[in-house]
Design a protein around this motif. Structure first.
Motif, PDB file in Angstrom:
ATOM      1  N   TRP A 136       0.848  -1.199   0.000  1.00 60.71           N
ATOM      2  CA  TRP A 136       0.000   0.000   0.000  1.00 60.71           C
ATOM      3  C   TRP A 136       0.875   1.239   0.000  1.00 60.71           C
ATOM      4  CZ3 TRP A 136       1.400  -2.583   4.308  1.00 60.71           C
ATOM      5  CH2 TRP A 136       1.739  -1.863   5.463  1.00 60.71           C
ATOM      6  N   HIS A 137       0.262   2.401  -0.131  1.00 59.23           N
ATOM      7  CA  HIS A 137       1.033   3.648  -0.214  1.00 59.23           C
ATOM      8  C   HIS A 137       0.164   4.847   0.121  1.00 59.23           C
ATOM      9  CE1 HIS A 137      -0.787   3.090  -4.150  1.00 59.23           C
ATOM     10  NE2 HIS A 137      -0.009   2.049  -4.361  1.00 59.23           N
ATOM     11  N   THR A 138       0.826   6.020   0.176  1.00 56.32           N
ATOM     12  CA  THR A 138       0.159   7.234   0.667  1.00 56.32           C
ATOM     13  C   THR A 138      -0.673   7.945  -0.409  1.00 56.32           C
ATOM     14  OG1 THR A 138       2.146   8.502   0.167  1.00 56.32           O
ATOM     15  CG2 THR A 138       1.918   7.671   2.424  1.00 56.32           C
ATOM     16  N   ALA A 139      -0.503   7.567  -1.685  1.00 54.72           N
ATOM     17  CA  ALA A 139      -1.274   8.206  -2.762  1.00 54.72           C
ATOM     18  C   ALA A 139      -2.383   7.272  -3.239  1.00 54.72           C
ATOM     19  CB  ALA A 139      -0.351   8.546  -3.925  1.00 54.72           C
ATOM     20  N   ASP A 140      -3.395   7.838  -3.880  1.00 56.84           N
ATOM     21  CA  ASP A 140      -4.385   7.028  -4.579  1.00 56.84           C
ATOM     22  C   ASP A 140      -3.734   6.465  -5.850  1.00 56.84           C
ATOM     23  OD1 ASP A 140      -6.029   8.716  -2.825  1.00 56.84           O
ATOM     24  OD2 ASP A 140      -7.723   7.905  -3.959  1.00 56.84           O
ATOM     25  N   GLU A 141      -4.135   5.271  -6.233  1.00 57.72           N
ATOM     26  CA  GLU A 141      -3.605   4.642  -7.458  1.00 57.72           C
ATOM     27  C   GLU A 141      -4.733   4.476  -8.460  1.00 57.72           C
ATOM     28  OE1 GLU A 141      -1.150   1.184  -6.849  1.00 57.72           O
ATOM     29  OE2 GLU A 141      -2.067   0.110  -8.518  1.00 57.72           O
ATOM     30  N   TRP A 142      -4.570   5.083  -9.628  1.00 59.71           N
ATOM     31  CA  TRP A 142      -5.507   4.949 -10.753  1.00 59.71           C
ATOM     32  C   TRP A 142      -4.753   4.203 -11.834  1.00 59.71           C
ATOM     33  CZ3 TRP A 142      -5.761   5.973 -15.931  1.00 59.71           C
ATOM     34  CH2 TRP A 142      -7.011   6.185 -16.530  1.00 59.71           C
ATOM     35  N   ALA A 143      -5.344   3.187 -12.428  1.00 64.13           N
ATOM     36  CA  ALA A 143      -4.592   2.394 -13.401  1.00 64.13           C
ATOM     37  C   ALA A 143      -5.400   2.120 -14.652  1.00 64.13           C
ATOM     38  CB  ALA A 143      -4.174   1.074 -12.772  1.00 64.13           C
ATOM     39  N   GLY A 175     -11.108  -8.674  -8.518  1.00 63.19           N
ATOM     40  CA  GLY A 175     -11.656  -8.494  -9.859  1.00 63.19           C
ATOM     41  C   GLY A 175     -10.621  -8.768 -10.940  1.00 63.19           C
ATOM     42  N   ASP A 176     -11.089  -9.118 -12.136  1.00 61.74           N
ATOM     43  CA  ASP A 176     -10.205  -9.311 -13.286  1.00 61.74           C
ATOM     44  C   ASP A 176     -10.378  -8.137 -14.251  1.00 61.74           C
ATOM     45  OD1 ASP A 176      -9.386 -11.658 -12.187  1.00 61.74           O
ATOM     46  OD2 ASP A 176     -10.378 -12.971 -13.646  1.00 61.74           O
ATOM     47  N   VAL A 177      -9.278  -7.687 -14.842  1.00 61.71           N
ATOM     48  CA  VAL A 177      -9.321  -6.584 -15.804  1.00 61.71           C
ATOM     49  C   VAL A 177      -8.604  -6.993 -17.081  1.00 61.71           C
ATOM     50  CG1 VAL A 177      -9.559  -4.640 -14.193  1.00 61.71           C
ATOM     51  CG2 VAL A 177      -7.284  -5.602 -14.629  1.00 61.71           C
ATOM     52  N   GLY A 178      -9.008  -6.356 -18.187  1.00 59.59           N
ATOM     53  CA  GLY A 178      -8.373  -6.576 -19.487  1.00 59.59           C
ATOM     54  C   GLY A 178      -8.048  -5.232 -20.121  1.00 59.59           C
ATOM     55  N   GLU A 179      -7.492  -5.275 -21.323  1.00 60.74           N
ATOM     56  CA  GLU A 179      -7.095  -4.052 -22.015  1.00 60.74           C
ATOM     57  C   GLU A 179      -8.264  -3.069 -22.074  1.00 60.74           C
ATOM     58  OE1 GLU A 179      -5.080  -4.735 -25.728  1.00 60.74           O
ATOM     59  OE2 GLU A 179      -5.425  -2.667 -26.387  1.00 60.74           O
ATOM     60  N   GLY A 180      -8.011  -1.804 -21.718  1.00 59.27           N
ATOM     61  CA  GLY A 180      -9.038  -0.776 -21.760  1.00 59.27           C
ATOM     62  C   GLY A 180      -9.812  -0.616 -20.463  1.00 59.27           C
ATOM     63  N   ASP A 181      -9.549  -1.505 -19.481  1.00 55.34           N
ATOM     64  CA  ASP A 181     -10.206  -1.387 -18.170  1.00 55.34           C
ATOM     65  C   ASP A 181      -9.322  -0.568 -17.226  1.00 55.34           C
ATOM     66  OD1 ASP A 181     -12.220  -3.012 -19.083  1.00 55.34           O
ATOM     67  OD2 ASP A 181     -11.439  -4.832 -18.126  1.00 55.34           O
ATOM     68  N   LEU A 182      -9.922  -0.083 -16.137  1.00 56.61           N
ATOM     69  CA  LEU A 182      -9.119   0.619 -15.144  1.00 56.61           C
ATOM     70  C   LEU A 182      -9.488   0.161 -13.751  1.00 56.61           C
ATOM     71  CD1 LEU A 182     -10.852   3.150 -13.665  1.00 56.61           C
ATOM     72  CD2 LEU A 182     -10.647   4.062 -15.964  1.00 56.61           C
ATOM     73  N   TRP A 183      -8.611   0.491 -12.784  1.00 54.63           N
ATOM     74  CA  TRP A 183      -8.916   0.230 -11.381  1.00 54.63           C
ATOM     75  C   TRP A 183      -8.500   1.410 -10.537  1.00 54.63           C
ATOM     76  CZ3 TRP A 183      -4.705  -3.026 -13.238  1.00 54.63           C
ATOM     77  CH2 TRP A 183      -3.458  -2.738 -12.698  1.00 54.63           C
ATOM     78  N   LEU A 211      -0.611   1.199 -17.026  1.00 58.24           N
ATOM     79  CA  LEU A 211      -0.175   2.538 -16.610  1.00 58.24           C
ATOM     80  C   LEU A 211      -0.768   2.810 -15.235  1.00 58.24           C
ATOM     81  CD1 LEU A 211       0.930   5.480 -17.425  1.00 58.24           C
ATOM     82  CD2 LEU A 211      -1.455   5.958 -18.004  1.00 58.24           C
ATOM     83  N   LEU A 212       0.077   3.257 -14.295  1.00 63.84           N
ATOM     84  CA  LEU A 212      -0.406   3.666 -12.976  1.00 63.84           C
ATOM     85  C   LEU A 212      -0.272   5.177 -12.865  1.00 63.84           C
ATOM     86  CD1 LEU A 212       1.459   1.068 -10.720  1.00 63.84           C
ATOM     87  CD2 LEU A 212      -0.887   0.917 -11.554  1.00 63.84           C
ATOM     88  N   VAL A 213      -1.288   5.809 -12.290  1.00 65.56           N
ATOM     89  CA  VAL A 213      -1.265   7.255 -12.104  1.00 65.56           C
ATOM     90  C   VAL A 213      -1.540   7.544 -10.633  1.00 65.56           C
ATOM     91  CG1 VAL A 213      -2.507   9.374 -12.665  1.00 65.56           C
ATOM     92  CG2 VAL A 213      -1.958   7.746 -14.473  1.00 65.56           C
ATOM     93  N   THR A 229     -13.130  -1.636 -10.096  1.00 63.16           N
ATOM     94  CA  THR A 229     -12.687  -1.682 -11.493  1.00 63.16           C
ATOM     95  C   THR A 229     -13.790  -1.089 -12.380  1.00 63.16           C
ATOM     96  OG1 THR A 229     -13.576  -3.918 -11.741  1.00 63.16           O
ATOM     97  CG2 THR A 229     -11.232  -3.725 -11.175  1.00 63.16           C
ATOM     98  N   PHE A 230     -13.398  -0.671 -13.603  1.00 64.80           N
ATOM     99  CA  PHE A 230     -14.321   0.046 -14.480  1.00 64.80           C
ATOM    100  C   PHE A 230     -13.913  -0.225 -15.931  1.00 64.80           C
ATOM    101  CE2 PHE A 230     -15.777   3.781 -16.804  1.00 64.80           C
ATOM    102  CZ  PHE A 230     -16.982   4.102 -16.203  1.00 64.80           C
ATOM    103  N   HIS A 231     -14.918  -0.473 -16.796  1.00 65.47           N
ATOM    104  CA  HIS A 231     -14.615  -0.694 -18.222  1.00 65.47           C
ATOM    105  C   HIS A 231     -14.619   0.664 -18.934  1.00 65.47           C
ATOM    106  CE1 HIS A 231     -15.081  -4.943 -17.546  1.00 65.47           C
ATOM    107  NE2 HIS A 231     -16.336  -4.790 -17.171  1.00 65.47           N
ATOM    108  N   LEU A 232     -13.445   1.290 -19.045  1.00 60.47           N
ATOM    109  CA  LEU A 232     -13.392   2.633 -19.644  1.00 60.47           C
ATOM    110  C   LEU A 232     -13.503   2.573 -21.167  1.00 60.47           C
ATOM    111  CD1 LEU A 232     -12.983   5.693 -19.590  1.00 60.47           C
ATOM    112  CD2 LEU A 232     -10.518   5.320 -19.434  1.00 60.47           C
ATOM    113  N   ARG A 233     -12.668   1.718 -21.791  1.00 62.18           N
ATOM    114  CA  ARG A 233     -12.617   1.689 -23.253  1.00 62.18           C
ATOM    115  C   ARG A 233     -13.962   1.278 -23.856  1.00 62.18           C
ATOM    116  NH1 ARG A 233     -12.861   2.347 -27.576  1.00 62.18           N
ATOM    117  NH2 ARG A 233     -11.473   1.994 -29.360  1.00 62.18           N
ATOM    118  N   SER A 234     -14.716   0.418 -23.150  1.00 59.16           N
ATOM    119  CA  SER A 234     -15.975  -0.071 -23.714  1.00 59.16           C
ATOM    120  C   SER A 234     -17.198   0.663 -23.166  1.00 59.16           C
ATOM    121  CB  SER A 234     -16.100  -1.580 -23.477  1.00 59.16           C
ATOM    122  OG  SER A 234     -16.016  -1.863 -22.100  1.00 59.16           O
ATOM    123  N   MET A 235     -17.007   1.717 -22.358  1.00 60.95           N
ATOM    124  CA  MET A 235     -18.179   2.469 -21.890  1.00 60.95           C
ATOM    125  C   MET A 235     -18.769   3.287 -23.039  1.00 60.95           C
ATOM    126  SD  MET A 235     -17.026   5.826 -19.584  1.00 60.95           S
ATOM    127  CE  MET A 235     -18.129   7.191 -19.950  1.00 60.95           C
TER     128      MET A 235
END
Ligand code: MN
Ligand code: MN
Length: 411
Positions: free
Chosen positions: A124-131, A152-160, A181-183, A258-264
């Motif tokens: 874990w860490h002190t920042a939020d992680e968006w991926a 949860g399981d994620v694939g290309e175009g998904d985020l967490w 990619l982690l942000v 998790t969230f399906h960004l590419r397919s929303m």
């Protein structure tokens, strides 16, 4: 070259001084523009000395700016392909943080590759992680402080999203693991400085671990003495099996991480491309990171705009683009962007970017904020009374009706 006096300093000047200063400023600017334009038509920009040709080909506008550029803004470009990879058995990671892009104080980015079965250690860490998943498949787990556990399981175009302080893990799945990619909502965040379960255990006396867990002390003779970080493992059971094994619905949180960004469904679609916006309004756990995913068709561009609430950190997924950022006083900077590059725009700085290639330009805009927010220049020009627009930009009422009155995102 003379600095433009600020508007504030104009107020304290007498009228003669004011006129002189204004004239000097205009003349200096006009001279520079004229000389840049002239330079394009004679031998002045020739560069007979050594050149790094591949770098020049990647960034022609940065090297020889368009005549409308002037002065300099803060650094607005970097690339993941310039930072060293930390390679471990099972994958690698590298990062674009404030260390290499000093202007980006709100956001840092990390890329990571995990082969099939390999883990990014429980941490874990002190920042939020968006991926955002760039390739392949992964399984993620995150535990809420109340003890409920999301798997949860994620694939290309998904985020967490992993909120700050929430312990989590990532594992590459078949057939070929994952790259993502982690942000993080901290510009100086480093993926090398996270809290690892293996390290904590290594720094706790075995007697204390035995007392805490109720296990025999001898168990802790077999825990790793060094951090695991990224390491190989076996592929997990099915998602349903893993969920059932830890206690099923009873230990599952109500929230999705998790969230399906590419397919929303796109937030906005036009012949110029597609825009998808994800923030706390449609993904409630994303409280501190907002994002827009843009697919811009060849020949089209992101409209002139700015963000009133925070700075912007960009990741270019595919295609070729060119961005110009304006910043007072009198500064404008243009740079070219390719896949795997990072862009930065200071808070409130007006900007736009164009697709300069012949394929789709795919870009993520990231903000350390709960909501995506932008201001459209076109919309503003259409909302002011026509006399005001005429007075400022000499655009009359008839002409003004051709400007889109509603926010387009892409034009
Ligand atoms: Mn993490
Ligand atoms: Mn923007």
């Amino acid at each position: 070259m003379m600095e433009h006096p600020s508007r504030r300093s104009f107020l304290g000047m007498g009228s003669v001084a004011l006129a002189t200063a204004a004239l000097a400023g205009l003349t200096a600017n006009a001279q520079e523009k004229a000389s840049t334009q002239k330079a394009e038509h004679d031998h002045s920009t020739s560069d007979p000395g050594p050149e790094n040709k591949p770098l020049l080909d990647e960034n022609p506008n940065s090297n020889t700016p368009p005549p409308t550029d002037h002065g300099d803004v803060v650094p607005i470009w970097y690339s993941f392909d310039l930072v060293k990879k930390r390679v471990e058995e099972g994958g690698w990671t590298h990062e674009v943080t404030q260390r290499v892009l000093p202007s980006s104080k709100d956001i840092a980015g990390v890329q990571m590759r995990l082969t099939a079965g390999s883990y990014r250690e429980m941490h874990w860490h002190t920042a939020d992680e968006w991926a955002y998943v760039l390739y392949g498949n992964a399984r993620v787990t995150v535990m809420q402080p109340d003890g409920t556990m999301f798997i949860g399981d994620v694939g290309e175009g998904d985020l967490w999203i992993f909120p700050a302080g929430h312990p989590h893990s990532i594992q590459g799945l078949g057939p070929d693991g994952t790259e993502f990619l982690l942000v993080f909502n901290q510009g100086d965040f480093s993926e090398d400085g996270t809290m690892l379960v293996s390290e904590w255990v290594a720094h706790t006396p075995p007697e204390v671990l035995a007392k805490n867990t109720g296990l025999d002390k001898s168990v802790f003779a077999h825990t790793p003495g060094a951090p695991l970080y990224i390491f190989p493992g076996n592929l997990p059971n099915s998602l349903e099996q893993d969920k059932a094994e830890i206690g099923g619905e009873q230990v599952a949180p109500k929230q999705q991480y998790t969230f399906h960004l590419r397919s929303m469904k796109p937030t906005s679609t036009s012949e110029a491309g597609e825009v998808r916006i994800v923030d706390s309004r449609n993904f409630p756990v994303s409280k501190h990171v907002a994002a827009a995913m843009l697919i811009i068709k060849p020949g089209h561009m992101r409209e002139l705009h700015w963000h009133p609430n925070t700075s912007e950190w960009q990741y270019y997924i595919a295609g070729k683009g060119r961005m110009t950022v304006f910043f007072p006083v009198d500064n404008a900077r243009t740079m070219d962007f390719s896949a795997n590059d990072v862009g930065y725009v200071p808070s409130n700085a007006p900007h736009y970017f164009e697709n300069t290639g012949d394929t789709d330009l795919v870009v993520l805009e990231l903000f350390a904020s709960d909501e995506f927010m932008d201001v459209s220049l076109n919309q503003w020009l259409r909302r002011v009374p026509s006399e005001m627009l005429k007075a400022h930009l000499n655009i009359d009422k008839q002409m003004a009706t051709k400007i889109p009155a509603e926010k387009q995102f892409l034009v």
